[in-house]
Design an enzyme around this catalytic site. Structure first.
Site, PDB file in Angstrom:
ATOM      1  CG  HIS A 128     -27.684 -19.967 -34.483  1.00 39.14           C
ATOM      2  ND1 HIS A 128     -28.968 -20.105 -34.942  1.00 39.14           N
ATOM      3  CD2 HIS A 128     -27.028 -19.249 -35.441  1.00 39.14           C
ATOM      4  CE1 HIS A 128     -29.091 -19.500 -36.131  1.00 39.14           C
ATOM      5  NE2 HIS A 128     -27.923 -18.985 -36.451  1.00 39.14           N
ATOM      6  CG  ASN A 218     -38.632 -28.768 -42.606  1.00 37.40           C
ATOM      7  OD1 ASN A 218     -37.895 -28.809 -41.632  1.00 37.40           O
ATOM      8  ND2 ASN A 218     -39.544 -27.834 -42.772  1.00 37.40           N
ATOM      9  CD  GLU A 220     -43.354 -25.462 -42.279  1.00 42.77           C
ATOM     10  OE1 GLU A 220     -44.572 -25.336 -42.085  1.00 42.77           O
ATOM     11  OE2 GLU A 220     -42.503 -24.622 -41.915  1.00 42.77           O
TER      12      GLU A 220
HETATM   13  P1  OAD Z   1     -37.649 -22.861 -37.256  1.00 47.39           P
HETATM   14  O1  OAD Z   1     -38.587 -23.013 -36.100  1.00 47.39           O
HETATM   15  O2  OAD Z   1     -37.652 -21.567 -37.986  1.00 47.39           O
HETATM   16  O3  OAD Z   1     -37.943 -24.014 -38.327  1.00 47.39           O
HETATM   17  C1  OAD Z   1     -38.089 -25.348 -37.933  1.00 47.39           C
HETATM   18  C2  OAD Z   1     -38.660 -26.121 -39.109  1.00 47.39           C
HETATM   19  O4  OAD Z   1     -38.684 -27.472 -38.749  1.00 47.39           O
HETATM   20  C3  OAD Z   1     -40.081 -25.695 -39.465  1.00 47.39           C
HETATM   21  O5  OAD Z   1     -40.232 -25.688 -40.872  1.00 47.39           O
HETATM   22  C4  OAD Z   1     -40.921 -26.811 -38.823  1.00 47.39           C
HETATM   23  O6  OAD Z   1     -42.150 -27.019 -39.492  1.00 47.39           O
HETATM   24  C5  OAD Z   1     -39.988 -27.993 -38.994  1.00 47.39           C
HETATM   25  N1  OAD Z   1     -40.192 -29.101 -38.043  1.00 47.39           N
HETATM   26  C6  OAD Z   1     -40.639 -29.071 -36.762  1.00 47.39           C
HETATM   27  N2  OAD Z   1     -40.627 -30.291 -36.211  1.00 47.39           N
HETATM   28  C7  OAD Z   1     -40.183 -31.147 -37.165  1.00 47.39           C
HETATM   29  C8  OAD Z   1     -39.948 -32.547 -37.208  1.00 47.39           C
HETATM   30  N3  OAD Z   1     -40.188 -33.343 -36.156  1.00 47.39           N
HETATM   31  N4  OAD Z   1     -39.459 -33.069 -38.339  1.00 47.39           N
HETATM   32  C9  OAD Z   1     -39.228 -32.296 -39.434  1.00 47.39           C
HETATM   33  N5  OAD Z   1     -39.436 -30.969 -39.455  1.00 47.39           N
HETATM   34  C10 OAD Z   1     -39.893 -30.389 -38.328  1.00 47.39           C
HETATM   35  O7  OAD Z   1     -36.201 -23.253 -36.708  1.00 47.39           O
HETATM   36  P2  OAD Z   1     -34.792 -22.919 -37.360  1.00 47.39           P
HETATM   37  O8  OAD Z   1     -34.879 -22.889 -38.836  1.00 47.39           O
HETATM   38  O9  OAD Z   1     -33.803 -23.788 -36.720  1.00 47.39           O
HETATM   39  O10 OAD Z   1     -31.881 -18.382 -33.921  1.00 47.39           O
HETATM   40  O11 OAD Z   1     -34.587 -21.436 -36.826  1.00 47.39           O
HETATM   41  C11 OAD Z   1     -33.388 -20.790 -37.119  1.00 47.39           C
HETATM   42  C12 OAD Z   1     -33.058 -19.820 -36.027  1.00 47.39           C
HETATM   43  O12 OAD Z   1     -34.167 -18.961 -35.768  1.00 47.39           O
HETATM   44  C13 OAD Z   1     -32.794 -20.455 -34.667  1.00 47.39           C
HETATM   45  O13 OAD Z   1     -31.511 -21.003 -34.540  1.00 47.39           O
HETATM   46  C14 OAD Z   1     -32.993 -19.280 -33.738  1.00 47.39           C
HETATM   47  C15 OAD Z   1     -34.259 -18.740 -34.329  1.00 47.39           C
HETATM   48  O14 OAD Z   1     -34.485 -17.398 -34.135  1.00 47.39           O
HETATM   49  C16 OAD Z   1     -31.491 -17.572 -32.922  1.00 47.39           C
HETATM   50  O15 OAD Z   1     -32.027 -17.557 -31.824  1.00 47.39           O
HETATM   51  C17 OAD Z   1     -30.311 -16.727 -33.297  1.00 47.39           C
END
Ligand code: OAD
Length: 248
Positions: A128, A218, A220
């Site tokens: 990204h 993760n 969750e």
């Molecule tokens: P998300 O915010 O959708 O997911 C993050 C995941 O990590 C969630 O399931 C959280 O519960 C988990 N999480 C948070 N802190 C954590 C920790 N310390 N240890 C383990 N797990 C943890 O983020 P992404 O999946 O990266 O794209 O989101 C994908 C894309 O959506 C991003 O790159 C962005 C966004 O829209 C764009 O902007 C194009």
């Protein structure tokens, strides 16, 4: 198999994962925003995530860039400022160390923070983009971060078109990073997915390309239409520290 380890059993899961890594010829890591939250960067869909209060299409899309540059600029300036003083956490360094030891081959990441590279990982595919680098959307020349933050026009073509090098909703992913990630995941014997909700296409589709084992780390459980061999549910940084104990 789909065995879940959490709480007291994390230690057992970490030991099993360490053995899976040692037995695997090619191991690829796929990370998302949950990898960076322990460095104090908010995620998107977690409890305190960006998209709890903001609609991504309103701010992080090419549509907003074209039609409401001030809103686009305000949102990305805020995200860049949040990164000031942010450092990789121990989990990032452990992944970099696993690469140095020849135990992992590459990291495909949805994160735009650049923290994997800063921690010393070399084979990083930023699917990204990277929020710390700037370009002009009109003439494609490189811009300066401070010019973007100051709301200046592009110094080459004088358009108000400076933007971070990130993928916006409505845009294609960077070809080179994408095809390298695809190639590595197709060859992988083990794919470890860390800190992502797997809700965003096309990255959510990448894991189906592996013929190897799939592991989730993760805090969750997540939905996917492929099977995980094991899931370690807890904080990424803490689980990676636990894993590291069994790697030596
Ligand atoms: P998300 O915010 O959708 O997911 C993050 C995941 O990590 C969630 O399931 C959280 O519960 C988990 N999480 C948070 N802190 C954590 C920790 N310390 N240890 C383990 N797990 C943890 O983020 P992404 O999946 O990266 O794209 O989101 C994908 C894309 O959506 C991003 O790159 C962005 C966004 O829209 C764009 O902007 C194009």
């Amino acid at each position: 198999m789909n065995t879940i380890f959490k709480g007291d059993s994390i230690n057992k899961g970490a030991r099993i994962l360490a053995n899976m890594i040692k037995d695997s010829g090619i191991t690829v890591i796929l990370t998302g925003a949950g990898m960076d939250t322990e460095s104090n960067i908010p995620d998107f869909r977690g409890r305190d995530g960006w998209w709890k209060n903001i609609d991504p299409r309103q701010v992080a899309s090419i549509y907003t860039f074209d039609r409401d540059y001030p809103l686009f600029h305000e949102f990305y300036s805020m995200r860049i400022k949040i990164l000031e003083g942010v450092e990789p956490h121990e989990g990032h360094y452990i992944l970099a160390d696993l690469e140095k030891k020849g135990l992992i081959d590459s990291i495909a990441t949805q994160n735009v923070s650049g923290l994997h590279s800063r921690a010393g990982s070399n084979n990083v595919y930023e699917l990204h983009g990277n929020i710390r680098t700037i370009r002009c959307n009109q003439c494609n020349n490189e811009g300066k971060l401070e010019d973007f933050l100051a709301g200046k026009d592009c110094s080459f073509c004088n358009n108000k078109a400076l933007r971070p090098n990130v993928v916006l909703f409505g845009e294609a992913l960077p070809m080179d990073a994408w095809s390298r990630a695809e190639e590595d995941i197709k060859k992988s014997q083990l794919l470890i997915i860390i800190g992502t909700s797997l809700e965003v296409y096309p990255v959510s589709y990448l894991p189906i390309l592996t013929k190897g084992k799939i592991v989730l780390i993760n805090n969750e459980d997540v939905n996917a239409n492929y099977e995980f061999d094991i899931k370690l549910i807890g904080k990424a940084g803490e689980i990676l520290k636990e894993l590291d104990k069994y790697i030596a």
